[in-house]
Scaffold this motif. Structure first.
Motif, PDB file in Angstrom:
ATOM      1  N   THR A 191       0.822  -1.216   0.000  1.00 48.95           N
ATOM      2  CA  THR A 191       0.000   0.000   0.000  1.00 48.95           C
ATOM      3  C   THR A 191       0.857   1.268   0.000  1.00 48.95           C
ATOM      4  OG1 THR A 191      -0.191  -0.168   2.424  1.00 48.95           O
ATOM      5  CG2 THR A 191      -1.985  -1.092   1.103  1.00 48.95           C
ATOM      6  N   THR A 195       0.893   3.753  -3.206  1.00 53.99           N
ATOM      7  CA  THR A 195       0.444   5.138  -3.065  1.00 53.99           C
ATOM      8  C   THR A 195       1.502   6.124  -3.539  1.00 53.99           C
ATOM      9  OG1 THR A 195      -0.905   4.533  -1.135  1.00 53.99           O
ATOM     10  CG2 THR A 195      -0.399   6.872  -1.438  1.00 53.99           C
ATOM     11  N   TRP A 254      -5.651   2.592  -9.423  1.00 55.88           N
ATOM     12  CA  TRP A 254      -5.908   4.003  -9.698  1.00 55.88           C
ATOM     13  C   TRP A 254      -6.844   4.170 -10.886  1.00 55.88           C
ATOM     14  CZ3 TRP A 254      -5.081   7.377  -6.126  1.00 55.88           C
ATOM     15  CH2 TRP A 254      -3.967   7.328  -5.296  1.00 55.88           C
ATOM     16  N   PHE A 303      -7.993   9.275  -4.097  1.00 58.13           N
ATOM     17  CA  PHE A 303      -6.806   9.405  -3.246  1.00 58.13           C
ATOM     18  C   PHE A 303      -7.137   9.075  -1.800  1.00 58.13           C
ATOM     19  CE2 PHE A 303      -3.479  11.606  -0.901  1.00 58.13           C
ATOM     20  CZ  PHE A 303      -2.355  11.307  -1.644  1.00 58.13           C
ATOM     21  N   VAL A 344      -7.374   5.245  -1.365  1.00 55.32           N
ATOM     22  CA  VAL A 344      -6.085   4.545  -1.360  1.00 55.32           C
ATOM     23  C   VAL A 344      -5.329   4.815  -0.065  1.00 55.32           C
ATOM     24  CG1 VAL A 344      -3.833   4.396  -2.470  1.00 55.32           C
ATOM     25  CG2 VAL A 344      -5.898   4.454  -3.866  1.00 55.32           C
ATOM     26  N   THR A 345      -5.212   6.088   0.319  1.00 56.60           N
ATOM     27  CA  THR A 345      -4.472   6.400   1.549  1.00 56.60           C
ATOM     28  C   THR A 345      -5.223   5.919   2.789  1.00 56.60           C
ATOM     29  OG1 THR A 345      -5.440   8.629   1.499  1.00 56.60           O
ATOM     30  CG2 THR A 345      -3.232   8.364   0.591  1.00 56.60           C
ATOM     31  N   ALA A 384      -4.357   2.316   3.182  1.00 54.88           N
ATOM     32  CA  ALA A 384      -3.012   2.201   3.748  1.00 54.88           C
ATOM     33  C   ALA A 384      -3.032   2.457   5.256  1.00 54.88           C
ATOM     34  CB  ALA A 384      -2.067   3.187   3.058  1.00 54.88           C
TER      35      ALA A 384
END
Length: 404
Positions: free
Chosen positions: A32, A36, A164, A177, A180-181, A184
């Motif tokens: 992750t 990222t 993505w 975004f 994804v973050t 993580a």
């Protein structure tokens, strides 16, 4: 617990099932994190559009983020023995969650820089925890455990470009975004529940102080190897941030270009295992140098790529260079300079890369604007990579070796 009991508990913990759980979580964290940060080239244009940033500003965002990533990880590596581990992992997870939330609020270049700097800081801390902790839990299977853990880097670069693109088809960039973050952050926070040093680890904890730092940085061979190591990573950070632009400028389809760095990551997974095996039998420094020089040669021909077949050949070369570099640099450095205070030694080299990670993408962007093409910047980058290999090779030679 007495010293004897601590030693017995440590022996029982080594190569245990818990260690392999940490490996599995380490793979997830590195996947992750790399997915990222180092697929930046896939979403760079959307970042530019969303915030009205120029090409140079976008490059600076990547450069500053990777520099903070490397510096924060390196600094933590130097003083790792002084920190309780679990709170640090929790803090990294909270930091990533803050990044996901903060990205929905900022609306300027300065705001984007602040969010990405925090991303680099928290991701760098999580990274150094993983790569410094896993070896402490293994003895007989230390090499295998590290090799498996580091496949997370390649998996992130391999799979996240497609993640993505899948998200971009469904939601806007800010939401993508955050997804994804946020993922993580969740992975890091879950890992914090079990991430800790093995029993009795304090027995062998490195005693890093200013005297040790002065002694280490006063070693000419170490300084030369460190400079070389920083230079030979420059090509990777340029491609991480700009390979899509480089390939589309050559007429390569944007969708193919977006997945290009994923192929590099996929090949590098195999190269991490294969490069280590061959290096053990042929010589780690020789294999390392040959494979990174192969990557430098691929950089030179990159501006001339105009077909998918030639592109795939070059991407395989990059994957071999990246995978072998990642697999062998640590054994080479620790084999030459010793394993005492290994975490701090690794941290110092990790900090040194920050210079090339920050400057290389900016220099390539600036030189491209001056020359009007990528040819001169990438040729220069290739030369810098070869110089870095030569310095690293000489710096890590045994004390009785002559020349490079």
């Amino acid at each position: 617990m007495t010293r004897t009991e601590e030693s017995t508990a440590r022996e029982e913990a080594l190569d245990s099932a818990q260690g392999w759980v940490l490996v599995a979580l380490g793979v997830c964290m590195l996947t992750t994190i790399w997915g990222t940060l180092f697929t930046f080239t896939v979403y760079a244009s959307r970042l530019s559009t969303a915030f009205g940033l120029s090409g140079l500003q976008v490059s600076s965002v990547f450069s500053i983020t990777t520099a903070v990533f490397l510096i924060s990880g390196g600094v933590f590596g130097v003083v790792a023995a002084r920190f309780p581990l679990r709170p640090v992992v929790v803090a990294a997870g909270v930091g990533l969650a803050t990044v996901a939330a903060g990205f929905q609020i900022v609306d300027s270049y300065v705001g984007v820089l602040a969010v990405f700097a925090l991303l680099g800081m928290t991701a760098g801390t999580a990274f150094i925890v993983v790569v410094s902790l896993i070896p402490q839990w293994f003895d007989a299977y230390e090499g295998s455990a590290m090799g498996i853990t580091l496949t997370g880097n390649g998996l992130g670069v391999l799979t996240f470009p497609f993640v993505w693109l899948w998200l971009f088809d469904r939601v806007d960039f800010r939401v993508a975004f955050a997804a994804v973050t946020g993922t993580a952050a969740l992975v890091v926070l879950v890992s914090s529940l079990v991430y800790r040093r093995p029993p009795g680890e304090s027995i062998d904890a490195p005693d890093v102080d200013f005297k040790w730092l002065r002694w280490r940085v006063g070693d000419t061979r170490f300084l030369v190897a460190t400079v070389g190591y920083a230079l030979l990573w420059a090509w990777y950070y340029v491609l991480s941030s700009q390979i899509v632009d480089i390939l589309t400028a050559n007429g390569i389809d944007a969708a193919v270009a977006a997945g290009a760095f994923g192929i590099v990551g996929g090949v590098s997974i195999v190269a991490r295992v294969g490069g280590g095996f061959i290096g053990d039998h042929v010589g780690q420094r020789d294999v390392f140098a040959a494979c990174v020089i192969l990557a430098a040669a691929c950089v030179v021909v990159l501006p001339a790529i105009g077909s998918r077949l030639s592109l795939y050949v070059v991407l395989v070369g990059f994957g071999i260079g990246n995978g072998t570099l990642a697999a062998l640099w640590s054994p080479i450095v620790l084999g030459r300079f010793g394993t005492e205070n290994a975490t701090a030694t690794v941290g110092l080299l990790n900090t040194a890369i920050a210079g090339s990670a920050f400057l290389a993408p900016l220099a390539v962007s600036a030189l491209r604007r001056i020359t009007g093409s990528y040819t001169a910047p990438l040729v220069s980058l290739s030369v810098i990579t070869v110089v870095g290999v030569a310095l690293f090779y000489w710096g890590t030679a045994s004390e009785h070796s002559v020349g490079i």
